[in-house]
Design a protein around this motif. Sequence first.
Motif, short mmCIF file in Angstrom:
data_model
loop_
_atom_site.label_atom_id
_atom_site.label_comp_id
_atom_site.label_asym_id
_atom_site.label_seq_id
_atom_site.Cartn_x
_atom_site.Cartn_y
_atom_site.Cartn_z
N THR A 390 1.05 -1.24 -0.12
CA THR A 390 0.13 -0.14 -0.13
C THR A 390 0.88 1.24 -0.07
O THR A 390 2.10 1.07 0.02
CB THR A 390 -0.89 0.13 1.07
OG1 THR A 390 -0.25 0.14 2.70
CG2 THR A 390 -2.02 -1.21 1.33
N ARG A 391 0.40 2.51 -0.21
CA ARG A 391 1.02 3.69 -0.33
C ARG A 391 0.50 4.62 0.84
O ARG A 391 -0.76 4.54 1.01
CB ARG A 391 0.87 4.40 -1.59
CG ARG A 391 1.87 5.54 -1.72
CD ARG A 391 2.41 5.87 -3.08
NE ARG A 391 3.73 6.41 -3.01
CZ ARG A 391 4.53 6.54 -4.21
NH1 ARG A 391 4.26 5.85 -5.62
NH2 ARG A 391 5.68 7.13 -4.29
N GLY A 392 1.32 5.20 1.69
CA GLY A 392 0.92 5.95 2.55
C GLY A 392 0.39 7.34 2.25
O GLY A 392 0.32 7.76 1.04
N TYR A 399 4.20 0.82 2.05
CA TYR A 399 4.12 -0.38 2.95
C TYR A 399 4.25 -1.58 2.32
O TYR A 399 3.47 -1.75 1.51
CB TYR A 399 3.10 0.14 4.02
CG TYR A 399 2.92 0.96 4.73
CD1 TYR A 399 3.48 1.12 6.11
CD2 TYR A 399 2.37 2.26 4.56
CE1 TYR A 399 3.36 2.45 6.68
CE2 TYR A 399 2.39 3.53 5.08
CZ TYR A 399 2.67 3.31 6.21
OH TYR A 399 2.81 4.69 7.00
N SER A 400 5.16 -2.33 2.98
CA SER A 400 5.16 -3.72 2.41
C SER A 400 4.68 -4.70 3.54
O SER A 400 5.10 -4.70 4.68
CB SER A 400 6.70 -4.31 2.00
OG SER A 400 7.19 -3.24 1.06
N ILE A 401 3.69 -5.56 3.23
CA ILE A 401 3.07 -6.27 4.30
C ILE A 401 3.33 -7.83 3.77
O ILE A 401 2.82 -8.38 2.83
CB ILE A 401 1.46 -6.06 4.18
CG1 ILE A 401 1.22 -4.69 4.38
CG2 ILE A 401 0.86 -6.95 5.40
CD1 ILE A 401 -0.24 -3.92 4.17
N ALA A 460 4.06 -5.57 8.65
CA ALA A 460 4.15 -4.25 7.77
C ALA A 460 5.58 -3.85 7.95
O ALA A 460 5.79 -3.55 9.11
CB ALA A 460 3.03 -3.42 8.05
N LEU A 461 6.04 -3.42 6.88
CA LEU A 461 7.33 -2.53 6.80
C LEU A 461 7.06 -1.33 6.30
O LEU A 461 6.33 -1.29 5.27
CB LEU A 461 8.44 -3.34 5.98
CG LEU A 461 8.73 -4.72 6.17
CD1 LEU A 461 9.39 -5.49 5.28
CD2 LEU A 461 8.86 -5.36 7.49
N ARG A 462 7.46 -0.11 6.54
CA ARG A 462 7.46 0.79 6.45
C ARG A 462 8.79 1.65 5.48
O ARG A 462 9.63 1.44 6.14
CB ARG A 462 7.44 1.97 7.37
CG ARG A 462 7.02 3.63 6.96
CD ARG A 462 7.51 4.66 8.06
NE ARG A 462 6.67 4.46 9.32
CZ ARG A 462 7.11 4.21 10.43
NH1 ARG A 462 8.37 4.10 10.57
NH2 ARG A 462 6.39 4.20 11.38
#
Length: 467
Positions: A390-392, A399-401, A460-462
């Motif tokens: 997803t994108r913030g 974000y990589s989930i 999740a990774l930011r």
Amino acid sequence: MLNLRSVTDVVFAVAVTTWISASACVALESSATCRYKPDWTSLDARPLPSWYDQAKFGVFIHWGVYSVPAFGSEWFWMNWRGRKGANYVNFMTKNYKPGFTYQEFGPQFTAEFFDPMQWASIIKDSGAKYVVLTTKHHEGYTLWPSKKSFGWNSVDVGPHRDLVGDLSRAIRSLNKTRFGVYHSLYEWFNPLWLQDKQSNLTTRTFVTEKVLPELYELVNNYKPEIIWSDGEWEAPDTYWDSLNFLAWLYNDSPVKDTIVVNDRWGGDTLCKHGGFLTCADRYQPGKIVGRKWENAMTIDKYSWSYRRNARALDVYSIQNLIAQLVETVSFGGNLLLNISPTSDGMIPPLHEERLLQIGQWLSVNGESIFGSNPWSTCQNDTLQPHLWYTRGKNSSTIYSIVLRWPDGNLLNSACLDKLDIESIVMLDTQSKLKWSQKTEGGLMIKLEDKSKTKTEWGWALRVTLNP
């Protein structure tokens, strides 16, 4: 809910063109500067209130007289008396006296254990940002004292309580969760509907005497912020007078600036018109479709309503539900997850557990879900099928989930390859991770040991990009 219906391919470009057509109205959640006309070109041009896209996750509640027999599904009455399904006929023959009518289930819908504050607390702890309650399903029984459903509502028969009022007040008292209502346009065996149907819909007595007064009651009395319409498919929107109702809803109703509606307003509106698209129950397009959409699905794999003979294996695992949430949000949708209370007002323990588990996961990883946007570059990694994106709110944040922990704590990402990355942080541990470019392509991320994480069903990774 709907009977199972196949979804034909929809040319979304047409819908998108209508949706983004010029509108004289300012952004919602403030005063509108124009009036919407009762036609789809005007109504579809209304901007979707921003809260709905930001919410991402809601809870659906199917609860009614069908929760008493609690057999098969919420279509019990139709499957028994209308279609005369063998399983339903045999169930009634075996367990109830000859001549038993569906209306006799009404007094048994007691809701004696219904504690609206307890429900509201569970929903709050789930992380859900909105709730949709089935105020009336196709059986016609209303969960509020409708003036148009005398003797077949929750005050006259059964709990002797205004269940819509009780739950809406409890939900709103605990937090900012939005309260919405499901309402079925048609009723299987209502004489007024059958009369109109017999006339090939040349008369509209059912709509003018029953359907529209109910909708106005719900909006004026409970001020919902979602109307989740259903039961539309046997008649066009002109029969239901949907366009005039929606024009009033957007122009003059007490919730005109915040109300959101779905796409089930006539036999020809599904997946084309309305505030957001549902297209089918359990809708999952697997791509970005250009319109806001919703995946309405159930915790029980086989029914929207409570089933007394449901087994633990019939309930989706938390891993599956988290995956549904992540996949849905990655493609730009919202997840509306249904629970099925019992006739006495209890949320089944496994349903409660799933909601609380989702809340636990969101309390750690919610930053990657709430208020996020689809990342146009990638939604699902080409090297790792269990890696989603997803994108913030900030365009420099991705974000990589990760839904399955990689072997050796090494995560290989094709979508993050060759990006100018400033940092990668795991939300669970708040620790910065190391990464390197692989010569054969792909970005290799070194995760911490899994034992250091608090959650079990996704991480999740930011990813912050350099300006």
